[in-house]
Write a protein that holds these residues in place. Structure first.
Motif, PDB file in Angstrom:
ATOM      1  N   ALA A 105      29.664  17.466 -19.558  1.00 24.53           N
ATOM      2  CA  ALA A 105      28.389  18.059 -19.780  1.00 24.53           C
ATOM      3  C   ALA A 105      27.634  17.223 -21.126  1.00 24.53           C
ATOM      4  CB  ALA A 105      28.550  19.553 -20.312  1.00 24.53           C
ATOM      5  N   PRO A 106      26.407  16.957 -20.821  1.00 26.98           N
ATOM      6  CA  PRO A 106      25.688  16.153 -21.978  1.00 26.98           C
ATOM      7  C   PRO A 106      25.417  17.050 -23.277  1.00 26.98           C
ATOM      8  CG  PRO A 106      24.408  16.793 -20.141  1.00 26.98           C
ATOM      9  CD  PRO A 106      25.467  17.352 -19.777  1.00 26.98           C
ATOM     10  N   ALA A 107      25.126  16.254 -24.322  1.00 30.39           N
ATOM     11  CA  ALA A 107      24.613  16.943 -25.442  1.00 30.39           C
ATOM     12  C   ALA A 107      23.046  17.250 -25.351  1.00 30.39           C
ATOM     13  CB  ALA A 107      24.752  16.065 -26.707  1.00 30.39           C
ATOM     14  N   ALA A 108      22.427  17.748 -26.242  1.00 23.08           N
ATOM     15  CA  ALA A 108      21.020  18.058 -26.183  1.00 23.08           C
ATOM     16  C   ALA A 108      20.378  17.738 -27.578  1.00 23.08           C
ATOM     17  CB  ALA A 108      21.084  19.495 -25.424  1.00 23.08           C
ATOM     18  N   GLY A 109      18.983  17.700 -27.386  1.00 25.71           N
ATOM     19  CA  GLY A 109      18.342  17.642 -28.637  1.00 25.71           C
ATOM     20  C   GLY A 109      17.193  18.731 -28.594  1.00 25.71           C
ATOM     21  N   ASP A 152      22.258  11.508 -23.385  1.00 27.08           N
ATOM     22  CA  ASP A 152      23.374  10.592 -22.786  1.00 27.08           C
ATOM     23  C   ASP A 152      24.454  10.547 -23.787  1.00 27.08           C
ATOM     24  OD1 ASP A 152      24.758   9.499 -20.802  1.00 27.08           O
ATOM     25  OD2 ASP A 152      23.875   7.780 -21.101  1.00 27.08           O
ATOM     26  N   ALA A 153      25.067  11.866 -24.196  1.00 23.36           N
ATOM     27  CA  ALA A 153      26.528  11.639 -25.053  1.00 23.36           C
ATOM     28  C   ALA A 153      27.127  12.848 -24.324  1.00 23.36           C
ATOM     29  CB  ALA A 153      26.104  11.914 -26.407  1.00 23.36           C
ATOM     30  N   GLU A 154      28.528  12.666 -23.952  1.00 23.73           N
ATOM     31  CA  GLU A 154      29.107  13.652 -23.234  1.00 23.73           C
ATOM     32  C   GLU A 154      30.369  14.272 -23.716  1.00 23.73           C
ATOM     33  OE1 GLU A 154      28.581  11.731 -18.578  1.00 23.73           O
ATOM     34  OE2 GLU A 154      30.360  11.365 -19.706  1.00 23.73           O
ATOM     35  N   THR A 155      30.658  15.858 -23.131  1.00 27.67           N
ATOM     36  CA  THR A 155      31.819  16.166 -23.794  1.00 27.67           C
ATOM     37  C   THR A 155      32.755  16.489 -22.368  1.00 27.67           C
ATOM     38  OG1 THR A 155      30.889  17.294 -25.533  1.00 27.67           O
ATOM     39  CG2 THR A 155      32.908  18.444 -24.366  1.00 27.67           C
ATOM     40  N   THR A 156      33.917  16.006 -22.258  1.00 29.03           N
ATOM     41  CA  THR A 156      34.819  16.354 -21.128  1.00 29.03           C
ATOM     42  C   THR A 156      35.736  17.457 -21.334  1.00 29.03           C
ATOM     43  OG1 THR A 156      34.686  13.852 -20.819  1.00 29.03           O
ATOM     44  CG2 THR A 156      36.362  15.165 -19.547  1.00 29.03           C
ATOM     45  N   ALA A 157      35.908  18.221 -20.224  1.00 31.54           N
ATOM     46  CA  ALA A 157      36.848  19.393 -20.310  1.00 31.54           C
ATOM     47  C   ALA A 157      37.700  18.993 -19.052  1.00 31.54           C
ATOM     48  CB  ALA A 157      36.136  20.405 -20.144  1.00 31.54           C
ATOM     49  N   ALA A 158      38.918  19.297 -19.436  1.00 37.84           N
ATOM     50  CA  ALA A 158      40.128  19.453 -18.224  1.00 37.84           C
ATOM     51  C   ALA A 158      40.743  20.761 -18.115  1.00 37.84           C
ATOM     52  CB  ALA A 158      41.151  18.135 -18.438  1.00 37.84           C
ATOM     53  N   VAL A 159      40.882  21.316 -17.214  1.00 36.97           N
ATOM     54  CA  VAL A 159      41.498  22.593 -17.224  1.00 36.97           C
ATOM     55  C   VAL A 159      42.598  22.883 -16.095  1.00 36.97           C
ATOM     56  CG1 VAL A 159      40.694  25.249 -16.423  1.00 36.97           C
ATOM     57  CG2 VAL A 159      39.155  23.844 -17.801  1.00 36.97           C
ATOM     58  N   GLU A 160      43.621  23.449 -16.629  1.00 34.91           N
ATOM     59  CA  GLU A 160      44.651  23.750 -15.601  1.00 34.91           C
ATOM     60  C   GLU A 160      45.038  25.408 -15.655  1.00 34.91           C
ATOM     61  OE1 GLU A 160      48.038  21.490 -16.686  1.00 34.91           O
ATOM     62  OE2 GLU A 160      47.056  19.567 -16.375  1.00 34.91           O
ATOM     63  N   GLU A 164      32.023  12.943 -27.107  1.00 37.47           N
ATOM     64  CA  GLU A 164      31.448  11.864 -27.990  1.00 37.47           C
ATOM     65  C   GLU A 164      30.299  12.439 -29.063  1.00 37.47           C
ATOM     66  OE1 GLU A 164      30.834   8.846 -23.783  1.00 37.47           O
ATOM     67  OE2 GLU A 164      29.209   9.963 -24.697  1.00 37.47           O
ATOM     68  N   VAL A 165      30.306  13.595 -28.679  1.00 36.63           N
ATOM     69  CA  VAL A 165      29.224  14.682 -29.389  1.00 36.63           C
ATOM     70  C   VAL A 165      29.631  15.291 -30.799  1.00 36.63           C
ATOM     71  CG1 VAL A 165      27.474  16.473 -29.369  1.00 36.63           C
ATOM     72  CG2 VAL A 165      28.271  15.356 -27.153  1.00 36.63           C
ATOM     73  N   PRO A 166      28.895  14.713 -32.046  1.00 36.29           N
ATOM     74  CA  PRO A 166      29.629  15.306 -33.358  1.00 36.29           C
ATOM     75  C   PRO A 166      29.450  16.452 -33.373  1.00 36.29           C
ATOM     76  CG  PRO A 166      27.712  13.937 -33.403  1.00 36.29           C
ATOM     77  CD  PRO A 166      28.077  13.639 -32.156  1.00 36.29           C
ATOM     78  N   MET A 167      30.494  17.472 -33.975  1.00 35.14           N
ATOM     79  CA  MET A 167      30.437  18.867 -33.979  1.00 35.14           C
ATOM     80  C   MET A 167      29.815  19.169 -35.257  1.00 35.14           C
ATOM     81  SD  MET A 167      34.450  19.759 -33.102  1.00 35.14           S
ATOM     82  CE  MET A 167      34.044  21.454 -33.503  1.00 35.14           C
ATOM     83  N   ALA A 168      28.992  20.251 -35.067  1.00 36.11           N
ATOM     84  CA  ALA A 168      28.222  21.057 -36.135  1.00 36.11           C
ATOM     85  C   ALA A 168      27.142  20.051 -36.883  1.00 36.11           C
ATOM     86  CB  ALA A 168      29.397  21.364 -37.442  1.00 36.11           C
ATOM     87  N   ALA A 169      26.544  19.216 -35.815  1.00 33.04           N
ATOM     88  CA  ALA A 169      25.494  18.444 -35.954  1.00 33.04           C
ATOM     89  C   ALA A 169      24.136  18.622 -35.585  1.00 33.04           C
ATOM     90  CB  ALA A 169      26.043  16.746 -35.668  1.00 33.04           C
ATOM     91  N   GLY A 170      24.068  19.613 -34.823  1.00 29.79           N
ATOM     92  CA  GLY A 170      22.715  19.970 -34.199  1.00 29.79           C
ATOM     93  C   GLY A 170      22.396  19.560 -33.057  1.00 29.79           C
TER      94      GLY A 170
END
Length: 285
Positions: free
Chosen positions: A7-11, A28-36, A84-90
């Motif tokens: 999923a991409p980040a947002a402004g 265009d900066a992504e977070t990846t999730a892998a679920v089992e 790739e998205v910094p946390m708590a950065a808005g």
């Protein structure tokens, strides 16, 4: 039963804390999730490279998605996110993590193609409210990340008011400090509601750059951030704003002009990076 999604980040175009209406655009900066998924009865979350990170949000995303679309074979599992998205950065890291986790869970359940993306997005918003990581539910941020492009929403009703595909160059400056959305002074934000209503009208009229800039000055004042980075970006940027509740700033416009802004922002402590908007939203991988 495994699934994976990004999923991409947002402004920010409009912060929803003031009036309930909000607007955001995917970048265009992504977070990846892998679920089992399994029958363990427990969901365990993990954040790559951060063993102490709070995983309540992504765990709740799995729980809600399984409860809504699973069957008796599934009662638990694990989720691992990498970003790739910094946390708590808005920059909507929570929305990106939630969207990636929900879609990865739907993928693991084998029903990803059967669920409307807006409905999947609302599951992540419910999880964010349950986990206490958002004040508004952040449907504006989540919808931009899930659907791509720029969206305008009413977060009071989780209604999508508008969506448009856009092709912008984007400049981001992220200072070293963090700012958590749940800690924002909502009362001060509500005092700028008349300005936020003007911003919402500008966004619904497709005047996103102007909307961003008005939003940025209003919320810098409400949240106690200096507007100097915005002044440094003007008039080279088409639009510039504090993103979310900060501390990042985002500017959009022509790449050559944004590079001039980057030169000025590079003199500040923190990180600057040039990227682009994304129109594809959250995707299975």
């Amino acid at each position: 039963m495994d699934g994976r999604a990004v999923a991409p980040a947002a402004g920010t175009v409009l912060n929803a804390l003031a009036s309930g209406r909000g607007s955001a655009f995917a970048i265009d900066a992504e977070t990846t999730a892998a679920v089992e998924l399994d029958a363990s009865g427990e969901v365990i979350g993990e954040v790559a490279d951060d063993p102490d990170a709070d995983t309540a949000l992504v765990e709740r995303c799995v729980e809600l998605t399984v409860a809504e679309y699973g069957d008796e074979r599934v009662s638990g599992g694990s989720v691992r996110t990498e970003s790739e998205v910094p946390m708590a950065a808005g920059l909507k890291s929570s929305s990106a993590a939630a969207n990636a986790t929900v879609l990865a869970t739907l993928d693991a359940l084998g029903v990803a193609d059967e669920v409307e993306r807006e409905d999947a997005c609302r599951l992540g918003v419910r999880a964010a409210r349950d986990a206490g990581v958002t004040v508004t539910g952040a449907f504006d941020d989540a919808s931009a990340s899930m659907l791509g492009g720029v969206t305008v929403t009413d977060n009071r009703t989780d209604e999508l008011l508008a969506r448009e595909e856009v092709s912008w160059d984007v400049l981001v400056w992220t200072p070293p400090e963090q700012a958590f959305s749940a800690d924002a002074d909502v009362a001060r934000c509500e005092r700028v509601a008349p300005v936020a209503e003007v911003v919402a009208d500008l966004a619904l009229d497709g005047r996103y750059g102007e909307a961003m800039t008005v939003n940025g000055f209003a919320f810098c004042a409400a949240l106690g951030f200096s507007a100097e980075p915005m002044v440094e970006a003007l008039p080279d940027a088409r639009g510039v704003s504090l993103s979310g509740t900060g501390p990042s700033f985002v500017a959009v416009g022509e790449r050559a002009l944004l590079e001039r802004v980057q030169d000025r922002w590079n003199e500040r402590e923190g990180t600057t990076w040039l990227t682009t908007t994304r129109n594809d939203g959250t995707q299975r991988r």
